[in-house]
Write a protein that holds these residues in place. Sequence first.
Motif, PDB file in Angstrom:
ATOM      1  N   LEU A 113       0.922  -1.088  -0.021  1.00 20.63           N
ATOM      2  CA  LEU A 113       0.390   0.413   0.050  1.00 20.63           C
ATOM      3  C   LEU A 113       1.294   1.345   0.058  1.00 20.63           C
ATOM      4  O   LEU A 113       1.650   1.348   0.589  1.00 20.63           O
ATOM      5  CB  LEU A 113      -1.400   0.382   1.364  1.00 20.63           C
ATOM      6  N   GLN A 114       0.618   2.590  -0.212  1.00 20.10           N
ATOM      7  CA  GLN A 114       1.335   3.266  -1.097  1.00 20.10           C
ATOM      8  C   GLN A 114       1.109   4.802  -0.001  1.00 20.10           C
ATOM      9  O   GLN A 114      -0.380   4.935  -0.016  1.00 20.10           O
ATOM     10  CB  GLN A 114       0.838   3.781  -2.232  1.00 20.10           C
ATOM     11  N   GLY A 115       1.745   5.376   1.093  1.00 19.00           N
ATOM     12  CA  GLY A 115       1.887   6.219   1.902  1.00 19.00           C
ATOM     13  C   GLY A 115       0.848   5.545   2.958  1.00 19.00           C
ATOM     14  O   GLY A 115       0.559   4.717   3.614  1.00 19.00           O
ATOM     15  N   ASP A 116       0.077   6.652   3.224  1.00 14.84           N
ATOM     16  CA  ASP A 116      -1.283   6.353   4.316  1.00 14.84           C
ATOM     17  C   ASP A 116      -2.092   5.707   3.686  1.00 14.84           C
ATOM     18  O   ASP A 116      -3.172   4.948   4.492  1.00 14.84           O
ATOM     19  CB  ASP A 116      -1.255   7.465   4.192  1.00 14.84           C
ATOM     20  N   SER A 117      -2.414   5.062   2.142  1.00 18.56           N
ATOM     21  CA  SER A 117      -3.904   4.825   1.907  1.00 18.56           C
ATOM     22  C   SER A 117      -3.974   3.394   1.958  1.00 18.56           C
ATOM     23  O   SER A 117      -3.207   2.381   2.192  1.00 18.56           O
ATOM     24  CB  SER A 117      -3.408   4.494   0.107  1.00 18.56           C
ATOM     25  N   LYS A 118      -5.065   3.524   2.731  1.00 21.24           N
ATOM     26  CA  LYS A 118      -5.415   1.598   2.708  1.00 21.24           C
ATOM     27  C   LYS A 118      -6.301   1.364   1.253  1.00 21.24           C
ATOM     28  O   LYS A 118      -6.962  -0.144   2.030  1.00 21.24           O
ATOM     29  CB  LYS A 118      -6.909   2.321   3.956  1.00 21.24           C
ATOM     30  N   SER A 119      -5.952   2.035   0.013  1.00 19.44           N
ATOM     31  CA  SER A 119      -6.309   1.078  -0.846  1.00 19.44           C
ATOM     32  C   SER A 119      -5.000   0.844  -2.112  1.00 19.44           C
ATOM     33  O   SER A 119      -4.745   1.096  -2.226  1.00 19.44           O
ATOM     34  CB  SER A 119      -7.419   2.536  -1.867  1.00 19.44           C
TER      35      SER A 119
END
Lengths: 188, 124
Positions: free
Chosen positions: A139-145
């Motif tokens: 997952l990229q950075g803070d993304s949860k998607s």
Amino acid sequence: MGETNLFEYYQKMTGNIFVLSFKGAVSQDILVGLKEVLGNRFSLTASRDRSAPKVFSVFIELAQNVLHHSAEKVRMQSGTEIGVGIVVICEDDKVYEISTGNMIEKNRLPEIINRCDFINKLDREGLKKFYKERLKRPLQGDSKSPQLGLIDIALKSGNSIKLRAKQLDDRHSFLDVSTIIMRENENG
Amino acid sequence: MDNLRIAKTKYTVGVHFDAESGILELEGSSYPENAFDFYQPIARWIESYISETKRPIIFSLRLQYMNTSSSKCLLDLLLILERHLKSGKEVVVSWHYQKDDEDSLEAGEEYSHDTELQFKFIAN
């Protein structure tokens, strides 16, 4: 209130066969309810439609996009914010059409349009490869998607993803996302 | 170590992880609002379990519909179990699917290609 002319609305809808149509905050509970409505639709007909699981998954990915990404939000009692939008599923004797519409920040549009263009150009093998790459990517950075939704929609529907955007004001557009799924009725 | 049990709902899988027997079972459909939040404690449990157990693990999956975020979370669980395998322990994934559900079988086969884990496919 009191302005709604139901007869006009009914007439407008009569051109298509609606499986369901919903406008409002697409909370998880609403989503579960709509999924059940869809399930009832599939259990009504005598012959089994093998495209049903595809319709379910495209519907859920699109509806959860509204829940997470609509720029118009309603605050629930729990404090969480839920996206507002419209979810429509129509059918005729050949296809199901699944569509959602919601407000989005105008500056997010180019990225979504680019992603859909990229996905629509891929063939089935290309889509599978791209899906797998994204599935394995952390997952990229803070993304949860994991950003797999649109790829999965293209894979399941076997058709391109259509986007239509209408500018509302200098900050917002209304984005309409839709795709079609061919019916696969057993015994014709 | 305590067992992990989470009751199944319409949109989240039932979790039955038994520390004593090494049988870790997921069952049902998965399309929560936020899959990452749902699966994080499950991933943590498996991580701490493999850090202390030498038992063979059977990861038993009876899955129906999964949304894309849940599919990603499931791969992450499998990758944690792969570490257990690579440290010389035994892990088997039992992938249960309905006999005529080719999509489910195909999804399981994809996961088996994505990891070095041994998969057993069981048609019900």
